[in-house]
Write a protein that holds these residues in place. Structure first.
Motif, PDB file in Angstrom:
ATOM      1  N   ILE A   5      42.224  38.549  45.150  1.00  0.00           N
ATOM      2  CA  ILE A   5      43.071  37.860  46.131  1.00  0.00           C
ATOM      3  C   ILE A   5      44.413  38.575  46.150  1.00  0.00           C
ATOM      4  O   ILE A   5      45.066  38.718  45.111  1.00  0.00           O
ATOM      5  CB  ILE A   5      43.266  36.376  45.791  1.00  0.00           C
ATOM      6  CG1 ILE A   5      41.922  35.641  45.734  1.00  0.00           C
ATOM      7  CG2 ILE A   5      44.185  35.707  46.819  1.00  0.00           C
ATOM      8  CD1 ILE A   5      42.023  34.176  45.310  1.00  0.00           C
ATOM      9  N   LEU A   6      44.829  39.012  47.322  1.00  0.00           N
ATOM     10  CA  LEU A   6      46.116  39.690  47.487  1.00  0.00           C
ATOM     11  C   LEU A   6      47.068  38.752  48.209  1.00  0.00           C
ATOM     12  O   LEU A   6      46.787  38.269  49.310  1.00  0.00           O
ATOM     13  CB  LEU A   6      45.953  40.969  48.300  1.00  0.00           C
ATOM     14  CG  LEU A   6      47.236  41.761  48.574  1.00  0.00           C
ATOM     15  CD1 LEU A   6      47.793  42.343  47.276  1.00  0.00           C
ATOM     16  CD2 LEU A   6      46.989  42.864  49.604  1.00  0.00           C
ATOM     17  N   ALA A  27      37.286  48.353  49.221  1.00  0.00           N
ATOM     18  CA  ALA A  27      37.217  47.045  48.581  1.00  0.00           C
ATOM     19  C   ALA A  27      37.140  45.918  49.611  1.00  0.00           C
ATOM     20  O   ALA A  27      37.744  45.981  50.680  1.00  0.00           O
ATOM     21  CB  ALA A  27      38.442  46.834  47.689  1.00  0.00           C
ATOM     22  N   GLY A  28      36.399  44.883  49.248  1.00  0.00           N
ATOM     23  CA  GLY A  28      36.454  43.625  49.959  1.00  0.00           C
ATOM     24  C   GLY A  28      37.335  42.668  49.166  1.00  0.00           C
ATOM     25  O   GLY A  28      37.245  42.623  47.927  1.00  0.00           O
ATOM     26  N   TYR A  29      38.190  41.927  49.830  1.00  0.00           N
ATOM     27  CA  TYR A  29      39.112  41.042  49.119  1.00  0.00           C
ATOM     28  C   TYR A  29      39.588  39.932  50.044  1.00  0.00           C
ATOM     29  O   TYR A  29      39.412  39.995  51.267  1.00  0.00           O
ATOM     30  CB  TYR A  29      40.314  41.815  48.579  1.00  0.00           C
ATOM     31  CG  TYR A  29      41.151  42.525  49.632  1.00  0.00           C
ATOM     32  CD1 TYR A  29      42.356  41.980  50.082  1.00  0.00           C
ATOM     33  CD2 TYR A  29      40.750  43.741  50.181  1.00  0.00           C
ATOM     34  CE1 TYR A  29      43.122  42.624  51.050  1.00  0.00           C
ATOM     35  CE2 TYR A  29      41.500  44.392  51.140  1.00  0.00           C
ATOM     36  CZ  TYR A  29      42.687  43.831  51.567  1.00  0.00           C
ATOM     37  OH  TYR A  29      43.438  44.465  52.525  1.00  0.00           O
ATOM     38  N   GLN A  30      40.159  38.916  49.444  1.00  0.00           N
ATOM     39  CA  GLN A  30      40.770  37.827  50.187  1.00  0.00           C
ATOM     40  C   GLN A  30      42.280  38.039  50.220  1.00  0.00           C
ATOM     41  O   GLN A  30      42.845  38.627  49.291  1.00  0.00           O
ATOM     42  CB  GLN A  30      40.425  36.488  49.550  1.00  0.00           C
ATOM     43  CG  GLN A  30      38.927  36.191  49.590  1.00  0.00           C
ATOM     44  CD  GLN A  30      38.565  34.897  48.883  1.00  0.00           C
ATOM     45  OE1 GLN A  30      39.153  34.537  47.869  1.00  0.00           O
ATOM     46  NE2 GLN A  30      37.579  34.187  49.420  1.00  0.00           N
ATOM     47  N   THR A  53      56.907  40.641  46.266  1.00  0.00           N
ATOM     48  CA  THR A  53      55.640  40.817  46.976  1.00  0.00           C
ATOM     49  C   THR A  53      55.202  42.274  46.842  1.00  0.00           C
ATOM     50  O   THR A  53      56.035  43.170  46.984  1.00  0.00           O
ATOM     51  CB  THR A  53      55.819  40.463  48.473  1.00  0.00           C
ATOM     52  OG1 THR A  53      56.402  39.157  48.569  1.00  0.00           O
ATOM     53  CG2 THR A  53      54.499  40.491  49.213  1.00  0.00           C
ATOM     54  N   PRO A  54      53.896  42.514  46.585  1.00  0.00           N
ATOM     55  CA  PRO A  54      52.773  41.588  46.547  1.00  0.00           C
ATOM     56  C   PRO A  54      52.476  41.079  45.146  1.00  0.00           C
ATOM     57  O   PRO A  54      53.083  41.519  44.165  1.00  0.00           O
ATOM     58  CB  PRO A  54      51.620  42.473  47.031  1.00  0.00           C
ATOM     59  CG  PRO A  54      51.937  43.809  46.406  1.00  0.00           C
ATOM     60  CD  PRO A  54      53.443  43.930  46.517  1.00  0.00           C
ATOM     61  N   VAL A  55      51.504  40.159  45.074  1.00  0.00           N
ATOM     62  CA  VAL A  55      50.948  39.664  43.821  1.00  0.00           C
ATOM     63  C   VAL A  55      49.434  39.742  43.953  1.00  0.00           C
ATOM     64  O   VAL A  55      48.884  39.456  45.022  1.00  0.00           O
ATOM     65  CB  VAL A  55      51.404  38.210  43.554  1.00  0.00           C
ATOM     66  CG1 VAL A  55      50.591  37.575  42.436  1.00  0.00           C
ATOM     67  CG2 VAL A  55      52.898  38.166  43.234  1.00  0.00           C
ATOM     68  N   LEU A  56      48.762  40.136  42.877  1.00  0.00           N
ATOM     69  CA  LEU A  56      47.300  40.199  42.862  1.00  0.00           C
ATOM     70  C   LEU A  56      46.772  39.080  41.973  1.00  0.00           C
ATOM     71  O   LEU A  56      47.304  38.847  40.884  1.00  0.00           O
ATOM     72  CB  LEU A  56      46.809  41.547  42.342  1.00  0.00           C
ATOM     73  CG  LEU A  56      45.311  41.805  42.499  1.00  0.00           C
ATOM     74  CD1 LEU A  56      45.005  42.247  43.926  1.00  0.00           C
ATOM     75  CD2 LEU A  56      44.835  42.874  41.520  1.00  0.00           C
TER      76      LEU A  56
END
Length: 313
Positions: A5-6, A27-30, A53-56
């Motif tokens: 999640i990004l 990559a696939g991610y939310q 920002t950002p946070v993973l």
């Protein structure tokens, strides 16, 4: 393995560094779009106060700062590593200088009056005022920018060096990208995307070709979710707690102690918790939040300071 999640927003240059890396890794991610300015009510329960920002997010593990986020992604998706052996020190030093000194020159150019006039974020005077007040609070009243007469020569000096170096290789350190390429790209992207500034790149054909190649990596397969979904994802699992590691001989701290971590440059919002990992590469602490339960918050060692929590005496 929990889904990636990004937490980001579209205009964030450091988010672009990570979006592009996720694209390079196929990559696939939310993705959660966070507010550009405070408050950030669906992010701070995860980070404990860290607001940059950002946070993973991987379940209940929260990773701060792109220096660490990039390494986590590379470990999760090791094919086409951005940390090839042989240039470890050079790549790390280049990425850190680029993300700090060169980035400051880019901020200075991007916030010139003629550039702001082309930026959609600043067309509403009230929104612009709120943004600058927010960033003043983030930097403690100082500024990430420098005078344009200082920034512009530094900026072109580095673009010239990049252009000459890229004449002999596809990427900065050979035929595959490293973290230094992604750090350099997001800084250039931040300036080039502004119509008033894109012409600054005209003299640098090799650099523009490299930017085109980097841009083609794209942003991967992104699925938009809400902040409440990310909070639920953290609440549903426990963090991946590793055996405690300590650098007590260097910093005097042991796993299990209450500590606080914050950056050394700006954004001095301490994150408090129980020290879990302390190495020369990273710091990890456990913290409790009523909305998500127990989470682990992770930071790179470089650029951060860790001290015994002030409220523990």
């Amino acid at each position: 393995m929990p889904k990636i999640i990004l937490h980001h927003y579209p205009e964030s240059p450091f988010s672009e560094k990570i979006r592009l890396l996720l694209g390079y890794k196929h990559a696939g991610y939310q993705a959660v779009t966070v507010p550009v300015i405070m408050p950030k009510p669906e992010l701070l329960p995860l980070t404990g106060g860290y607001r940059r920002t950002p946070v993973l997010q991987l379940g209940a593990d929260i990773y701060c700062d792109t220096a660490l986020i990039a390494r986590v992604i590379d470990e999760l998706l090791p094919e086409g590593t951005i940390y090839p052996p042989g240039n470890e020190a050079t790549v790390a030093a280049t990425a850190r200088w680029t993300d700090s000194v060169f980035f400051r020159s880019c901020v200075s150019l991007a916030f010139q009056p003629q550039a702001l006039a082309e930026n959609e974020l600043f067309q509403d005077p009230a929104a612009a005022d709120a943004f600058f007040r927010d960033r003043a609070a983030l930097t403690g009243g100082s500024s990430l920018a420098m005078a344009a007469r200082t920034a512009l020569p530094l900026f072109h000096n580095h673009l010239g060096n990049l252009d000459r170096q890229l004449a002999g290789s596809a990427f900065l350190f050979g035929n595959q990208p490293t973290e230094a390429d992604f750090s350099t790209y997001h800084c250039c992207w931040f300036v080039h995307r502004n119509a008033a500034l894109a012409g600054e790149f005209d003299p640098y054909a090799n650099l523009r070709q490299w930017m085109s190649v980097m841009r083609e990596f794209g942003h991967g397969e992104q699925e938009a979710i809400g902040g409440e979904d990310a909070l639920a994802a953290a609440a549903a699992v426990s963090p991946r707690v590793a055996e405690g590691q300590s650098l007590e001989a260097l910093d005097g701290l042991r796993p299990g102690e209450r500590v606080e971590v914050m950056p050394t440059d700006y954004g001095f919002d301490p994150v408090k918790g129980v020290l879990m990992q302390s190495s020369v590469e990273h710091l990890s602490l456990l913290r409790e939040d009523p909305q998500v339960g127990t989470v682990a918050v992770h930071f790179p060692r470089v650029g951060y300071q860790v001290t015994r929590a002030a409220d523990d005496g």
